[in-house]
Design an enzyme around this catalytic site. Sequence first.
Site, PDB file in Angstrom:
ATOM      1  CB  SER A   1      -0.923   0.001   1.220  1.00  0.00           C
ATOM      2  OG  SER A   1      -0.168   0.178   2.399  1.00  0.00           O
TER       3      SER A   1
ATOM      4  NE  ARG B   1      -1.700   5.854   1.116  1.00  0.00           N
ATOM      5  CZ  ARG B   1      -1.128   4.926   1.854  1.00  0.00           C
ATOM      6  NH1 ARG B   1       0.184   4.869   1.912  1.00  0.00           N
ATOM      7  NH2 ARG B   1      -1.841   4.074   2.534  1.00  0.00           N
TER       8      ARG B   1
ATOM      9  CG  ASN C   1      -2.406   9.763  -5.053  1.00  0.00           C
ATOM     10  OD1 ASN C   1      -3.346  10.539  -5.160  1.00  0.00           O
ATOM     11  ND2 ASN C   1      -2.313   8.872  -4.088  1.00  0.00           N
TER      12      ASN C   1
END
Lengths: 156, 277
Positions: free
Chosen positions: B201, B205, B209
Amino acid sequence: MNLNATLFAQLVVFFILAWFTMKFVWPPIMKALDERASKIADGLAAADKAKSDLVLAERRATDELRKARESSNELRAGAERQGAQILDEARAEAARIIAAARTAAEGEAEVAAQRAKEALRDQVALLAVAGAEQILRKEIDAGKHADLLNQLKAEL
Amino acid sequence: MATAHAPTASEYIVHHLSFLTNKKQEGLVDWSVFHLDTLFFSIGLGLLAVFVLARLASRATSGVPGRFQAAVEIVIEMVADQAKGIVHSPESRKFVAPLALTVFVWIFLMNAMDLIPVDLLPMLGQAIGINYLRVVPTADLNATLGMSAAVLLLCLYYSVKIKGLGHWMHELFTAPFGNHPVLWPINFAMQMIEFVAKTVSHGMRLFGNMYAGELIFMLIALMGAAWAGTFGSGLLWIGHIIAGTIWAIFHILIITLQAFIFMMLTLVYVGQAHESH
């Protein structure tokens, strides 16, 4: 998404950059920051000390000023007293001198008046004799009547 | 774009999402492949960052700082404060805090590549014969997972270093549910899941993005590329300007925020490695 060896390269680069930062970037900047912090702390302490020093100095200055004012007041009072004394003495002296002068002048004047009176008496006597001579030219002899004339002179 | 005719929208997107590789990728995972563009930009930006910072550090003054030094000091103080609040071992902070600074500055710079017009560098690349070029290293899953894997290694290292291998092993089998033979495999499975989830994660992440951001820039660029002299395409062209402006401004926030989040999570994970359950 494709996974490949880029991952390991990135991993190694990550540690190299972090090591480099730890070695060459972080310590000097932290040192500068700490030094500045202590400088500022010193500066603040010095400012506080200066402030308290200033208060002390002001208090001392006020004291000195008050003392100076007191001593000057004392001095002035003394001087005034002394001045007044001198003035009094001078006034008394002057009065004494004036009185002495007056008595001397009065004495002199009296003497002068006396002398003038004497002179006048002599002259009146002469005038009277002269007048009498004129009137009694022949019958009156100055030598004969000297006693009479002197008596008259004394009466004047 | 190397083709004679103008590319279709899907060709344009696919082309922009292709990496410059040393050889063709076979399958989902191929350890013999390097993304040369990702490596070039990430290493280049990383070196740029650390050398500029080192140059500044070597002439850092404890007197009145210049504007640049003051700006860097603000960042460093921010990182140092965060590190102090999260990682409680001063000994570990000697490495972890500079590492967090590196992470923040480096990722910020890599993210900031997103703000360069999407076609600018690829077109310059084509002019010198480089047909594929992706300029945002953090929009490459390999880069972000590489960094999050590095953080995982760091966590393992500090777990062993702080707690000792025996204690850490004990913890792997007895936390979070308790010390009972029946619970040992469950505990261990939970711990493994936690490590994998954290790492994946963490990398995903940032990647998600930046990848999405890059893709939206490409879609916006397609609006402008639709210009064909007609009224409708004119509207699209204006839409490109408006949407591009809005998204770029919003992206300034995203790139900073993502760099900050990655740094914070790095600190948090390393901090967790210091804490006993």
